[in-house]
Design a protein around this motif. Structure first.
Motif, PDB file in Angstrom:
ATOM      1  N   VAL A  97       0.847  -1.203   0.000  1.00 21.22           N
ATOM      2  CA  VAL A  97       0.000   0.000   0.000  1.00 21.22           C
ATOM      3  C   VAL A  97       0.880   1.251   0.000  1.00 21.22           C
ATOM      4  O   VAL A  97       0.625   2.213  -0.735  1.00 21.22           O
ATOM      5  N   SER A  98       1.922   1.236   0.809  1.00 17.37           N
ATOM      6  CA  SER A  98       2.836   2.372   0.861  1.00 17.37           C
ATOM      7  C   SER A  98       3.510   2.585  -0.484  1.00 17.37           C
ATOM      8  O   SER A  98       3.673   3.728  -0.940  1.00 17.37           O
ATOM      9  N   ALA A  99       3.902   1.494  -1.138  1.00 20.93           N
ATOM     10  CA  ALA A  99       4.537   1.601  -2.452  1.00 20.93           C
ATOM     11  C   ALA A  99       3.576   2.201  -3.466  1.00 20.93           C
ATOM     12  O   ALA A  99       3.958   3.035  -4.294  1.00 20.93           O
TER      13      ALA A  99
ATOM     14  N   LEU B 127       3.286   5.928  -2.884  1.00 24.96           N
ATOM     15  CA  LEU B 127       4.475   6.615  -3.388  1.00 24.96           C
ATOM     16  C   LEU B 127       4.460   6.701  -4.910  1.00 24.96           C
ATOM     17  O   LEU B 127       4.858   7.716  -5.496  1.00 24.96           O
ATOM     18  N   TYR B 128       4.011   5.648  -5.562  1.00 27.15           N
ATOM     19  CA  TYR B 128       3.871   5.654  -7.020  1.00 27.15           C
ATOM     20  C   TYR B 128       2.910   6.769  -7.455  1.00 27.15           C
ATOM     21  O   TYR B 128       3.187   7.516  -8.408  1.00 27.15           O
TER      22      TYR B 128
ATOM     23  N   ALA C  13      12.992   6.063  -2.020  1.00 27.31           N
ATOM     24  CA  ALA C  13      11.820   6.453  -2.808  1.00 27.31           C
ATOM     25  C   ALA C  13      11.453   7.910  -2.570  1.00 27.31           C
ATOM     26  O   ALA C  13      11.189   8.664  -3.530  1.00 27.31           O
ATOM     27  N   ILE C  14      11.432   8.326  -1.317  1.00 28.82           N
ATOM     28  CA  ILE C  14      11.098   9.720  -0.998  1.00 28.82           C
ATOM     29  C   ILE C  14      12.167  10.669  -1.534  1.00 28.82           C
ATOM     30  O   ILE C  14      11.870  11.724  -2.111  1.00 28.82           O
TER      31      ILE C  14
ATOM     32  N   LEU D 108      12.901  -2.077  -3.160  1.00 28.68           N
ATOM     33  CA  LEU D 108      13.260  -2.527  -1.806  1.00 28.68           C
ATOM     34  C   LEU D 108      12.047  -2.557  -0.874  1.00 28.68           C
ATOM     35  O   LEU D 108      12.006  -3.339   0.069  1.00 28.68           O
ATOM     36  N   ILE D 109      11.074  -1.695  -1.149  1.00 29.15           N
ATOM     37  CA  ILE D 109       9.860  -1.689  -0.321  1.00 29.15           C
ATOM     38  C   ILE D 109       9.038  -2.945  -0.586  1.00 29.15           C
ATOM     39  O   ILE D 109       8.497  -3.565   0.338  1.00 29.15           O
TER      40      ILE D 109
END
Length: 207
Positions: free
Chosen positions: A3-5, A8-9, A89-90, A145-146
């Motif tokens: 969900v976090s990935a 971020l996408y 990513a950030i 990596l996430i």
């Protein structure tokens, strides 16, 4: 993590493509999108199509992990690795936006052989020739990596390969043709993606 990935996408796409394109349109009357170069099947065409495919495969990796169809590789699920993924990513999102802003009105996605853009060499472009692509690779590595499943890692590898193709067979020949000796000198003194690495004499296409 999936969900976090995905979040971020969405943020990356909304800011790096949507918001940046809107800003470009407000400033120049053009969205900055130039499409895919080359005839179908050519290296130029494969670079553009491959870049889109890398994004699609990356999103598929997120969806497959969200749906429980695909799981992460156990050896890559340690908390420090996941944390590094978030940081990368950030950082990749921030660096992409910063480099896009440094490029100013010369920013575009793809190449239009009939137009001439300013050769930007100041700011972060004084450190590397392709800081936007560098930032995208950092973002892609973070996502991999996430959600370190096989499809996500394949998507990152595809992203690396297609960015290399885009730079070497589309961007560099175009910029050499347009800017000639100035661009060759820039290539000789500035790294391609990493400071000091990839300095070379660009191919001669200015005749």
């Amino acid at each position: 993590m999936a969900v976090s990935a995905l979040v971020l996408y969405v943020i990356f796409g909304a800011l790096g493509f949507g918001w940046r394109s809107w800003r470009q349109y407000r400033a120049t009357g053009s969205t900055g999108f130039r499409g895919i170069s080359g005839r179908p099947g050519s290296l130029e065409w494969l670079a553009g199509v491959g870049f889109i495919a890398a994004i699609v495969v990356g999103l598929a990796a997120v969806a497959l992990q969200l749906g429980g169809v695909l799981g992460p590789i156990d050896a890559l699920t340690a908390a420090p690795i996941q944390t590094a993924g978030f940081v990368l990513a950030i950082a990749g999102i921030g660096a992409t936006l910063y480099a896009q802003n440094e490029m100013g009105e010369s920013w575009r996605i793809g190449v239009d052989a009939s137009e001439t853009t300013t050769l930007v060499r100041s700011g972060v472009f004084g450190l590397v020739r392709n800081p936007i692509f560098t930032a995208m690779l950092v973002f892609g590595a973070g996502i991999a990596l996430i959600i370190p499943n096989a499809v996500a890692l394949a998507a990152f590898l595809l992203l690396v390969l297609t960015i290399e193709l885009q730079v070497r067979v589309v961007e560099e020949p175009y910029l050499t043709r347009v800017h000639g000796a100035d661009y060759r000198e820039y290539c000789a003194t500035t790294g391609r993606f990493v400071p000091g690495i990839g300095r070379s004499t660009a191919p001669s296409h200015d005749t």
